[in-house]
Each structure stands twice: as structure tokens, then as C-alpha cells.
Design a protein around this motif. Structure first.
Motif, PDB file in Angstrom:
ATOM      1  N   HIS A 172       1.083  -1.580   0.260  1.00  0.00           N
ATOM      2  CA  HIS A 172      -0.211   0.493  -0.214  1.00  0.00           C
ATOM      3  C   HIS A 172       0.676   1.458  -0.057  1.00  0.00           C
ATOM      4  O   HIS A 172       0.805   2.045  -0.472  1.00  0.00           O
TER       5      HIS A 172
ATOM      6  N   HIS B   9       1.102   4.815  -2.328  1.00  0.00           N
ATOM      7  CA  HIS B   9       1.105   6.054  -2.279  1.00  0.00           C
ATOM      8  C   HIS B   9       2.995   6.773  -2.716  1.00  0.00           C
ATOM      9  O   HIS B   9       2.457   8.228  -3.049  1.00  0.00           O
TER      10      HIS B   9
ATOM     11  N   SER C 243      -0.221   9.396   6.257  1.00  0.00           N
ATOM     12  CA  SER C 243      -1.745   8.641   6.230  1.00  0.00           C
ATOM     13  C   SER C 243      -1.812   9.001   7.280  1.00  0.00           C
ATOM     14  O   SER C 243      -1.375   8.202   9.062  1.00  0.00           O
ATOM     15  N   GLY C 244      -2.959   8.024   7.554  1.00  0.00           N
ATOM     16  CA  GLY C 244      -3.835   7.796   8.943  1.00  0.00           C
ATOM     17  C   GLY C 244      -3.009   6.318   9.956  1.00  0.00           C
ATOM     18  O   GLY C 244      -3.261   6.384  10.884  1.00  0.00           O
TER      19      GLY C 244
ATOM     20  N   GLY D  28      -2.034  11.150  10.424  1.00  0.00           N
ATOM     21  CA  GLY D  28      -2.784  11.583  10.761  1.00  0.00           C
ATOM     22  C   GLY D  28      -4.066  11.358  11.788  1.00  0.00           C
ATOM     23  O   GLY D  28      -5.128  11.917  12.025  1.00  0.00           O
TER      24      GLY D  28
ATOM     25  N   ASP E  22      -6.909  12.888  13.479  1.00  0.00           N
ATOM     26  CA  ASP E  22      -8.141  11.958  13.934  1.00  0.00           C
ATOM     27  C   ASP E  22      -8.949  11.853  15.393  1.00  0.00           C
ATOM     28  O   ASP E  22     -10.104  12.306  15.387  1.00  0.00           O
TER      29      ASP E  22
ATOM     30  N   GLY F  49      -8.528  14.971   9.606  1.00  0.00           N
ATOM     31  CA  GLY F  49      -7.665  15.886   8.819  1.00  0.00           C
ATOM     32  C   GLY F  49      -8.548  16.827   8.616  1.00  0.00           C
ATOM     33  O   GLY F  49      -8.211  18.154   8.657  1.00  0.00           O
TER      34      GLY F  49
ATOM     35  N   GLY G  30      -2.744  10.483   3.225  1.00  0.00           N
ATOM     36  CA  GLY G  30      -4.001  11.353   3.608  1.00  0.00           C
ATOM     37  C   GLY G  30      -3.621  12.618   3.483  1.00  0.00           C
ATOM     38  O   GLY G  30      -3.817  13.582   2.594  1.00  0.00           O
TER      39      GLY G  30
ATOM     40  N   ASN H 237      -3.035  18.153   3.019  1.00  0.00           N
ATOM     41  CA  ASN H 237      -2.924  19.281   3.370  1.00  0.00           C
ATOM     42  C   ASN H 237      -2.843  20.650   3.218  1.00  0.00           C
ATOM     43  O   ASN H 237      -1.457  20.320   2.638  1.00  0.00           O
TER      44      ASN H 237
ATOM     45  N   THR I 203      -5.001  10.974  -1.087  1.00  0.00           N
ATOM     46  CA  THR I 203      -6.252  10.002   0.158  1.00  0.00           C
ATOM     47  C   THR I 203      -5.908   8.191  -0.382  1.00  0.00           C
ATOM     48  O   THR I 203      -5.645   7.959  -2.183  1.00  0.00           O
ATOM     49  N   ASP I 204      -6.930   7.684  -0.101  1.00  0.00           N
ATOM     50  CA  ASP I 204      -6.611   6.034  -1.028  1.00  0.00           C
ATOM     51  C   ASP I 204      -7.291   5.763  -2.395  1.00  0.00           C
ATOM     52  O   ASP I 204      -7.796   6.116  -2.432  1.00  0.00           O
TER      53      ASP I 204
HETATM   54  O1  KG4 Z   1      -3.918   7.463   2.906  1.00  0.00           O
HETATM   55  P1  KG4 Z   1      -5.114   7.419   3.424  1.00  0.00           P
HETATM   56  O2  KG4 Z   1      -6.621   7.925   2.901  1.00  0.00           O
HETATM   57  O3  KG4 Z   1      -5.102   6.219   4.509  1.00  0.00           O
HETATM   58  C1  KG4 Z   1      -4.399   4.995   5.017  1.00  0.00           C
HETATM   59  O4  KG4 Z   1      -3.897   4.824   4.409  1.00  0.00           O
HETATM   60  O5  KG4 Z   1      -4.936   6.338   5.867  1.00  0.00           O
HETATM   61  O6  KG4 Z   1      -4.576   8.577   4.966  1.00  0.00           O
HETATM   62  C2  KG4 Z   1      -6.149   8.949   5.643  1.00  0.00           C
HETATM   63  C3  KG4 Z   1      -6.162   9.522   6.905  1.00  0.00           C
HETATM   64  C4  KG4 Z   1      -6.539  10.111   7.943  1.00  0.00           C
HETATM   65  O7  KG4 Z   1      -5.582  10.116   9.143  1.00  0.00           O
HETATM   66  C5  KG4 Z   1      -7.217  11.709   7.685  1.00  0.00           C
HETATM   67  O8  KG4 Z   1      -7.576  12.100   8.194  1.00  0.00           O
HETATM   68  C6  KG4 Z   1      -6.011  12.435   7.010  1.00  0.00           C
HETATM   69  O9  KG4 Z   1      -5.641  11.123   5.925  1.00  0.00           O
HETATM   70  N1  KG4 Z   1      -6.139  13.273   5.593  1.00  0.00           N
HETATM   71  C7  KG4 Z   1      -6.015  14.856   6.324  1.00  0.00           C
HETATM   72  C8  KG4 Z   1      -6.504  15.529   5.096  1.00  0.00           C
HETATM   73  N2  KG4 Z   1      -7.258  14.451   4.834  1.00  0.00           N
HETATM   74  C9  KG4 Z   1      -6.787  13.262   5.432  1.00  0.00           C
HETATM   75  N3  KG4 Z   1      -5.133  14.861   7.121  1.00  0.00           N
HETATM   76  C10 KG4 Z   1      -4.974  16.079   7.047  1.00  0.00           C
HETATM   77  N4  KG4 Z   1      -5.543  18.037   6.233  1.00  0.00           N
HETATM   78  C11 KG4 Z   1      -6.040  16.726   5.330  1.00  0.00           C
HETATM   79  N5  KG4 Z   1      -6.432  17.987   4.322  1.00  0.00           N
END
Ligand code: KG4
Ligand code: ZN
Length: 336
Positions: free
Chosen positions: A111, A115, A136-137, A163, A167, A180, A268, A272, A301-302
Motif C-alpha cells: 500500500h 502512495h 497517512s492515518g 493522520g 483524527d 484531517g 492522506g 493538507n 488519500t487511498d
Molecule cells: O492515505 P489515507 O487515505 O488512508 C490511510 O492509508 O491511512 O489517509 C487518511 C488520513 C486520515 O487520518 C485523514 O484524517 C488524513 O489522512 N487527512 C488529512 C487531510 N485529508 C485527509 N489530514 C490533514 N489534512 C487534510 N486535508
């Protein structure tokens, strides 16, 4: 070579078709936000069931949009880890079954490699080598990328992923899930200076991260000041400022240490805008030495597109995973 990519590692079902000659042909995403929102976080069992429900239809629709039939596919890639075991198994089983039925190759994709390569879906794609910030998260990683598949971890989080800190802080502020984007939105109305949170790890050497202290600072501020709308906005801004500054400082050090001319930002949190602005400023956007590359926010994001691309690169090199495939919920990137 036409490759179908399937992403089911967490709470988004992503499917895409990548064509070596013509690039990305189509990509689709089914979000499970409505399923998990009442619980304030991802419920693994529900995630797996949702993937089962939507994946077949999503594959059909994506192929349709790409103008490609199942018979015209040359390979399939699915996310094999890291992620939620049950969720991963859905995409892996579907991808493997499809490949077996058609007699074509299939590969399990990491994964985070997806990214990492996602900025290459864009017109202004970075060349190797580069340094990458993966946020990411579930991950906060600085990686030196000498070439495709040659990854050296420079720094990682010692506790929460950034992330995850976004959250959890969002939940604390009553901003809902996912945190986020909600924190970033609230921060727009914040006044700078009312709260100043510690910049995690900035005063310590090295390239590792830590977010538990920042999370605690935000919690204490809430306990002391409550959650009226202005206070929420002010805390959100102070949190975002501190998180961005610590990421930016570690990136600056990584670029200095590696001497790389390119920085890739993905995952993700890479969506930002404050982080993007700050990193551009530090790089050649502010007269600095290096260039920053981002995928468009929907590829931060994913998504299935990054998995299709990463799979295409591996299939092109002849990789074809055995039929007795497995998923790897924990899978260190530097073991690739
Ligand atoms: O990569 P992703 O979609 O999933 C994972 O593999 O974790 O990342 C999701 C994470 C979440 O914690 C979300 O809150 C964060 O990315 N996120 C952000 C923003 N958009 C998504 N954090 C800060 N600012 C953003 N605009
Ligand atoms: Zn991800």
C-alpha cells in the motif's frame, strides 16, 4: 500492458485501469464514510463486508469507463498490505480469482509503495531518485527512494501517525470523522497566537516523529477552555501549525542529509493545504534547493489508481505471485 488495480486496505474501495502506453484509463472510488461515521472510526468487520458488497460492481463500472473488457486485461494488482486483514483479503481474493480465470498475472502491492509512486500519475511526475514524506492515518514515514523498489527508511513516528493525531484531535474538538479535513476546515477560522502548542521533536536531532505530546497539549487546552466555536477553531489552527511545522522541519533535514533534489509528499495528510504551502515555501517555491511533488488531493488519500500503477511497474518486470497468495496486515516497506 493493461492492468486492473484494486485497493481495499481500509475504508475505501478503489479500482482503476492503468495502461502502460496510454496512462490511467479510469479510476473509481466507493467511500465507506457513511458506514463508519456513527462509530467515529473504522470498524474492520464492517469495512470487509462493504468491500464484498461494492467491489464486483465497481470493477465492472471502472472497466466500462476505461473502455476495456475483462478479456483485454494483461494483469491484476491488489493491495496485499499493510492494512486490515479482512479488508485486504476481499481485494486480494477478487484480484487473484479474476487473474486465475483469465490466465493472466497477478501481484500483491504494498500500500505504501502505491502512495510513494502516486505522484507519477501526474503530468509533472518526479524522476528517481527522491526523498518521500508518507503521511497517512496509519503511517508517518520519511523514505529515501534511490530507485523503484529501493527504499530506505530515514525516519518514522515513535507513537501515533500524524493522520491519527488529526483524527483524535478532531474527535476531541467534536469535529467528527475523518478528522484531517475537518481540523483543516476549522483552522481557517482560527486566530493565531491564542494557543501555541509544542512542535513535536523539532528540538531533538534525527528524523523521527512523535505526536502523543501534541495530542495531549490539545486535550489540555480543551479541558481548560471548553469547545465553543472560536476556541475549537483556535485549537485546530494551533494543532495544525505545530503538526505542519514538525513535518516541515524533518523534511528540511532529510533533504539536507540525503542531498536529493526532489521531495515527494503522499498519503492522506499530503492533501493538507497548509502543509503543501509550507513545503513549497521551503523548497524551490521560496528559492530553496529542491522541488516538491504532490499527487492531486484525490490521489493523496487511498485510491485504486496508485495500486494499478505500482502493479503495472511490477508486472512489467515479470512478477507474478503464486496462487496460494497471502495478505500481510503488517509489512515493513523496507523489506520489499
Ligand atoms: O492515505 P489515507 O487515505 O488512508 C490511510 O492509508 O491511512 O489517509 C487518511 C488520513 C486520515 O487520518 C485523514 O484524517 C488524513 O489522512 N487527512 C488529512 C487531510 N485529508 C485527509 N489530514 C490533514 N489534512 C487534510 N486535508
Ligand atoms: Zn493510505
Amino acid at each position: 500492458m493493461r492492468v486492473l488495480g484494486i485497493e481495499t486496505s481500509c475504508d475505501d474501495t478503489g479500482v482503476a485501469v492503468f495502461d502502460g502506453g496510454r496512462g490511467l484509463r479510469a479510476h473509481m472510488l466507493a467511500s465507506q464514510l457513511h458506514t463508519h461515521r456513527p462509530f467515529g472510526g473504522v470498524v474492520p468487520e464492517l469495512a470487509a463486508r462493504d468491500h464484498v458488497r461494492v467491489l464486483p460492481g465497481l470493477i465492472e463500472e471502472t472497466l466500462d469507463r476505461a473502455g476495456v473488457t475483462v478479456g483485454e486485461l494483461d494483469g491484476v494488482g491488489y493491495t496485499a498490505g499493510p492494512g486490515l486483514a479482512g479488508a485486504l483479503l476481499v481485494g486480494a481474493a477478487a484480484g487473484r480469482a479474476l487473474a486465475m480465470a483469465r490466465g493472466i498475472a497477478a501481484v500483491g502491492v504494498h500500500h505504501m509503495e502505491g502512495h510513494l509512486l502516486s505522484p507519477m500519475l501526474e503530468e509533472e511526475a518526479p524522476d528517481f531518485p527522491f526523498a518521500a514524506l508518507l503521511v497517512s492515518g496509519g503511517h508517518t514515514l520519511l523514505v529515501d527512494v534511490a530507485a523503484a523498489g529501493v527504499y530506505r527508511i530515514l525516519g518514522r513516528t515513535l507513537d501515533d501517525a500524524v493522520g491519527e493525531a488529526f483524527d483524535k484531535t478532531a474527535r476531541l474538538l467534536g469535529l467528527g470523522y475523518p478528522g484531517g479535513p475537518a481540523v483543516a476546515r476549522a483552522a481557517e477560522g482560527g486566530a493565531r497566537g491564542r494557543f501555541v502548542f509544542p512542535r513535536p521533536m523539532v528540538n531533538r536531532p534525527g528524523l523521527d516523529f512523535s505526536y502523543s505530546g501534541l495530542k495531549t497539549a490539545a486535550r489540555l487546552a480543551v479541558e481548560k477552555n471548553g469547545t465553543d466555536a472560536q476556541t475549537v477553531a483556535d485549537i485546530a489552527l494551533a494543532f495544525q501549525d505545530a503538526a505542519v511545522e514538525s513535518l516541515a522541519e524533518k523534511c528540511r533535514r532529510a533533504m539536507e542529509q540525503t542531498g536529493r533534489a526532489r521531495l515527494v509528499v503522499a498519503g492522506g495528510v499530503g492533501a493538507n493545504r497548509a502543509l503543501r504551502r509550507r513545503l513549497r515555501e521551503m523548497g524551490d517555491g521560496g528559492g530553496g534547493r529542491w522541488t516538491v511533488f504532490y499527487p492531486r488531493p484525490e490521489f493523496c488519500t487511498d485510491n485504486g489508481a496508485m495500486i494499478a500503477l505500482a502493479a503495472w511497474r511490477r508486472l512489467r518486470e515479470g512478477q507474478n505471485d503464486p496462487l496460494d497468495f497471502d495478505v500481510r496486515p503488517r509489512w515493513p516497506l523496507d523489506s520489499l
